[in-house]
Design an enzyme around this catalytic site. Structure first.
Site, PDB file in Angstrom:
ATOM      1  CB  SER A  78      11.137   3.561   4.207  1.00 29.90           C
ATOM      2  OG  SER A  78      12.227   4.120   3.521  1.00 29.90           O
ATOM      3  CG  HIS A 126       2.462  -8.650   0.767  1.00 29.08           C
ATOM      4  ND1 HIS A 126       1.863  -9.759   1.322  1.00 29.08           N
ATOM      5  CD2 HIS A 126       2.290  -7.634   1.666  1.00 29.08           C
ATOM      6  CE1 HIS A 126       1.356  -9.439   2.505  1.00 29.08           C
ATOM      7  NE2 HIS A 126       1.595  -8.153   2.734  1.00 29.08           N
ATOM      8  CG  ASP A 160      -1.992  -0.966   1.263  1.00 27.83           C
ATOM      9  OD1 ASP A 160      -2.040  -1.802   0.342  1.00 27.83           O
ATOM     10  OD2 ASP A 160      -2.816  -0.910   2.192  1.00 27.83           O
TER      11      ASP A 160
END
EC number: 4.1.1.65
Length: 292
Positions: free
Chosen positions: A252, A146, A89
């Protein structure tokens, strides 16, 4: 005002500050921890209905909250064989071709893929003529990372560096930002060629973790470390598309590098400043081999 903010970036004791914040974030301070989490949720308008544990009191430390899991199925993975998915995200910072070993950072700024990868020349050669994508994770975002496609880990490199804040402002004003900051480079072998997942540290990022090695930073240092991994046999580490590969404790950026001819086109709507959601279509693949 921007000049003042950038000047402060150079002046602040960034490593010391990050270590201090890391200790605080790892502490289990009961009601104080819960109060800090509630403040953070309100400040950044975090949707806790997506979290597997929606109550702030469920988290023993701020790190537990920040690396919170999502409810099962809340981010469905696009399983189409010709689709690469968003790994996180966040928001797309930049994306495009790797030309002559150069990666676009922001207007007037490029940096070297060789430097990004810790001066590993053979690794950099594998991505010449390929594509890159840089995705920024804001404080409000889900901070687990992921796999965009299925891959088998072949190498990991820890690269020491600065800890500038990583955000649109510093990307515009700090030359070579992503190749200057501390980072962890994971290279995977896929059916489409090599894939590099570069996890970039930043000010007050308490640590970078991977699912196979745990915490990589801290401790910090001045030496590049590399680890080689078997790609066949019982000790090979293979992760499926959509499977977690790492996480940030505080936010980050992830930089991905793709081999030449791996990507046909980026998916509709994938462009600078576009919001990303893990598991959604990120790119269409040239090679029609299964990627899930």
């Amino acid at each position: 005002m921007d000049k003042v903010k950038i000047a402060l970036q150079y002046m602040l004791p960034k490593h010391l500050l990050s270590r201090l914040v890391g200790k605080l974030a790892a502490s289990e301070a009961g009601a104080l921890t819960t109060a800090a989490i509630k403040w953070f949720i309100k400040q950044y308008k975090i949707d806790m209905s997506e979290a597997a544990q929606s109550e702030p009191e469920a988290y023993k430390s701020f790190n537990d909250f920040f690396t919170r899991a999502l409810k099962p199925g809340i981010r469905p993975i696009n399983t189409a064989a010709n689709i690469m998915v968003h790994p996180v995200d966040g928001a797309v910072s930049q994306l495009g071709p790797i030309k002559d070993g150069r990666i676009f950072q922001a207007k007037g700024h490029h940096y070297s893929s060789l430097t990004l990868l810790g001066d590993q020349a053979e690794d950099a050669k594998r991505f010449e003529g390929g594509d890159f994508a840089t995705i920024y994770l804001a404080p409000k975002d889900y901070h687990r990372i992921h796999m965009p496609i299925k891959g088998t880990l072949s190498k990991m490199t820890y690269v020491p560096g600065e800890l500038f804040s990583v955000n649109p402002l510093t990307a515009r004003h700090v030359p070579g930002l992503f190749a200057r900051n501390e980072r962890v480079v994971a290279i995977f072998e896929t059916e489409l060629g090599p894939l590099a997942m570069v996890l970039v540290g930043a000010t007050i990022v308490a640590s970078i973790e991977t699912v196979w090695a745990g915490t990589i930073t801290p401790p910090t240092g001045k030496q590049v470390f590399t680890w080689e991994y078997p790609t066949v046999g019982p000790d090979a580490i293979t992760l499926d598309k959509g499977e977690e590969m790492g996480r940030f404790k505080l936010g980050s950026t992830v930089v991905m590098l793709f081999a030449k001819d791996a990507i046909d086109t980026f998916a509709e709507g994938v462009e600078p400043e576009a919001v990303t959601r893990m598991g959604q279509a990120f790119a269409n693949l040239k090679n029609q081999a299964s990627a899930d």
